[in-house]
Design a protein around this motif. Structure first.
Motif, PDB file in Angstrom:
ATOM      1  N   ARG A  22     -22.607  55.707  34.085  1.00  0.00           N
ATOM      2  CA  ARG A  22     -22.209  57.455  34.017  1.00  0.00           C
ATOM      3  C   ARG A  22     -21.341  57.617  35.685  1.00  0.00           C
ATOM      4  O   ARG A  22     -21.697  57.987  36.640  1.00  0.00           O
ATOM      5  N   LYS A  23     -20.187  57.987  34.627  1.00  0.00           N
ATOM      6  CA  LYS A  23     -19.050  58.201  36.158  1.00  0.00           C
ATOM      7  C   LYS A  23     -18.677  59.732  35.363  1.00  0.00           C
ATOM      8  O   LYS A  23     -18.591  59.758  34.403  1.00  0.00           O
ATOM      9  N   GLY A  24     -18.513  60.550  36.164  1.00  0.00           N
ATOM     10  CA  GLY A  24     -17.618  61.673  36.697  1.00  0.00           C
ATOM     11  C   GLY A  24     -16.444  61.568  36.742  1.00  0.00           C
ATOM     12  O   GLY A  24     -15.755  61.319  37.663  1.00  0.00           O
ATOM     13  N   PHE A  25     -15.251  61.873  35.827  1.00  0.00           N
ATOM     14  CA  PHE A  25     -13.520  62.131  35.870  1.00  0.00           C
ATOM     15  C   PHE A  25     -13.473  63.598  36.499  1.00  0.00           C
ATOM     16  O   PHE A  25     -14.104  64.552  36.145  1.00  0.00           O
ATOM     17  N   ILE A 147      -7.006  54.273  36.671  1.00  0.00           N
ATOM     18  CA  ILE A 147      -8.430  55.252  36.331  1.00  0.00           C
ATOM     19  C   ILE A 147      -6.692  56.454  36.547  1.00  0.00           C
ATOM     20  O   ILE A 147      -6.490  56.213  37.547  1.00  0.00           O
ATOM     21  N   ASP A 148      -6.201  57.355  36.424  1.00  0.00           N
ATOM     22  CA  ASP A 148      -5.229  58.707  36.018  1.00  0.00           C
ATOM     23  C   ASP A 148      -5.902  59.863  37.421  1.00  0.00           C
ATOM     24  O   ASP A 148      -4.967  60.985  37.725  1.00  0.00           O
ATOM     25  N   ARG A 149      -7.359  59.432  37.198  1.00  0.00           N
ATOM     26  CA  ARG A 149      -8.331  61.049  37.987  1.00  0.00           C
ATOM     27  C   ARG A 149      -9.678  59.992  39.050  1.00  0.00           C
ATOM     28  O   ARG A 149      -9.317  58.240  38.293  1.00  0.00           O
ATOM     29  N   ASN A 150      -9.185  60.934  39.643  1.00  0.00           N
ATOM     30  CA  ASN A 150     -10.608  59.831  40.850  1.00  0.00           C
ATOM     31  C   ASN A 150     -11.988  60.537  39.942  1.00  0.00           C
ATOM     32  O   ASN A 150     -11.770  61.466  38.405  1.00  0.00           O
ATOM     33  N   GLU A 252     -12.879  55.955  43.159  1.00  0.00           N
ATOM     34  CA  GLU A 252     -14.009  56.157  42.401  1.00  0.00           C
ATOM     35  C   GLU A 252     -14.176  56.660  44.720  1.00  0.00           C
ATOM     36  O   GLU A 252     -13.778  56.546  45.632  1.00  0.00           O
ATOM     37  N   VAL A 253     -14.550  58.103  43.982  1.00  0.00           N
ATOM     38  CA  VAL A 253     -15.025  58.679  45.551  1.00  0.00           C
ATOM     39  C   VAL A 253     -16.674  58.901  46.231  1.00  0.00           C
ATOM     40  O   VAL A 253     -17.489  58.857  45.261  1.00  0.00           O
ATOM     41  N   MET A 254     -16.522  58.285  47.189  1.00  0.00           N
ATOM     42  CA  MET A 254     -17.558  57.903  48.057  1.00  0.00           C
ATOM     43  C   MET A 254     -17.436  58.087  49.283  1.00  0.00           C
ATOM     44  O   MET A 254     -17.122  57.771  50.296  1.00  0.00           O
ATOM     45  N   ASP A 255     -19.224  57.604  49.804  1.00  0.00           N
ATOM     46  CA  ASP A 255     -19.072  57.858  51.526  1.00  0.00           C
ATOM     47  C   ASP A 255     -18.896  56.296  51.954  1.00  0.00           C
ATOM     48  O   ASP A 255     -18.214  56.107  52.842  1.00  0.00           O
TER      49      ASP A 255
END
Length: 395
Positions: A22-25, A147-150, A252-255
């Motif tokens: 369950r990822k969010g573009f 992927i073309d978007r984060n 992937e944007v992550m902490d």
């Protein structure tokens, strides 16, 4: 399911989400048309299976130098003649660094399109001397999902996902008035921008949208590997003018970035960044959104392309790079709205490897084994040039 030749985004997203969870573009998706091997590649659950797919589809290809690359060769010959004639005589030692990459006549085509999107074909080659189809080794880092978007994993980053959703509401989108902040010598703030979007009156179709040219994919690229001690590199067969936004660095944007993936990840926020926090306070955001931003801006967020990324991750390191990575905020100012674009800092002639500076920590770790070959590299031959870099060469 999106079939070859179709441009159905819902099929693409459904397949990606089914594969990666369950990822969010983030942002609008670019045009998509699946390639024939789209389903088989994404259905491979492990790195080993993707390596097998890439190896099985590899084949020999015989390369011919294009007219554009011949133009690049002519440029190099001209520069060398200038040196020979006495011009730039103080930099005669730079002559050996004027070359660019010319592929061998026989190459191994690993993939004719790693993107799996017919609208943006990027091939990948192995040019390692002595490598054949039998002993071809597919590195694990080549098996990422394009992927073309984060993207954001809502299960791992629920607060960031909430910030993204709230930041896309009309009352929390950046105003049309300019965002101003005082001059700073902080390098992290020397490379920052703010982009207009579909929320602007121009619908994102003006020159203030730094992604306008990137999304049209005007420049062709290819990935190649010619040194077994290095990863894949990136080049273009066409001329690229200085100041051109070329591509985005996605992931992937992550902490928290796992240690093995640090080499690929790029930091976009610093928890101690007081200047950004002050900038957020000045915006007419809702009180709820302001409170949410305060909570999340104390963390260090990265864009990690290890498992999901694009060609931006293939840009090689150089002690004197020809690209700069710029952090650009679009629509709002949360870490989820920060995007990284790569801009050419000089005219880049056909066939020239595209490079960025991986940073001080990387340079210190590779101080004795760097293979970038630039004139200011610690492993170069000229002591008087070793301390030069793209920041101080013009000062």
């Amino acid at each position: 399911m999106s079939q070859p030749g179709s441009s159905n985004h819902s099929g693409y997203m459904h397949t990606i989400i089914k594969q990666i969870g369950r990822k969010g573009f983030i942002g609008e998706l670019p045009p998509f048309c699946a390639t024939e091997d789209f389903d088989s590649y994404l259905s491979a659950k492990t790195i080993e299976k993707r390596q097998a797919i890439l190896k099985n589809q590899s084949r020999y290809e015989f390369s011919e130098i294009s007219q554009n690359e011949k133009f690049g060769i002519a440029h190099i010959k001209f520069l060398r003649k200038m040196v020979d004639e006495g011009y730039n005589k103080h930099f005669r030692c730079l002559e050996e660094y004027l070359g660019f990459y010319t592929p061998p006549q026989r190459r191994i085509l690993i993939s004719k399109n790693l993107t799996l999107n017919q609208y943006s074909p990027f091939p990948a080659y192995s040019d390692i001397e002595g490598e054949t189809l039998d002993n071809l080794r597919i590195p694990p880092h080549l098996t990422f999902i394009y992927i073309d978007r984060n993207i954001i994993n809502p299960d791992k980053e629920p607060l960031l996902t909430m910030t993204l959703d709230m930041g896309n509401k009309e009352e929390n989108i950046n105003s049309f008035s300019p965002i101003l902040f005082t001059h700073t010598n902080d390098y992290f703030w020397r490379c920052i921008g703010f982009s207009c979007s579909s929320s602007c009156s121009c619908k994102g179709h003006c020159s203030n949208n730094t992604f306008f040219m990137i999304d049209r994919k005007l420049f062709p690229f290819e990935m190649y590997r010619n040194d077994p001690l290095m990863g894949f590199l990136l080049r273009s067969p066409v001329f690229i003018p200085a100041g051109t936004p070329l591509m985005e660095f996605t992931g992937e944007v992550m902490d928290h970035v796992r240690k093995p993936n640090v080499d690929y990840a790029y930091q976009v926020t610093i928890g101690t960044d007081t200047k950004l926090k002050e900038l957020v306070k000045e915006q007419p955001f809702t009180e709820q959104y302001q409170d949410l931003l305060k909570r999340i801006m104390n963390r260090n967020f990265h864009i990690d392309p290890t498992y999901f990324g694009n060609i931006g991750r293939m840009a090689g390191h150089s002690c004197y790079p020809n690209l700069e990575v710029v952090r650009v905020y679009k629509r709002s100012l949360s870490p989820a709205h920060a995007r990284l674009i790569m801009i050419s800092m000089t005219d880049i002639y056909p066939g020239t490897p595209l490079t960025i500076d991986y940073g001080k920590i990387y340079e210190e770790r590779l101080s004795e084994i760097c293979r970038c070959g630039s004139f200011s590299c610690p492993q170069g031959h000229h002591e008087e040039l070793k301390n030069l870099n793209f920041l101080n060469v013009n000062t």
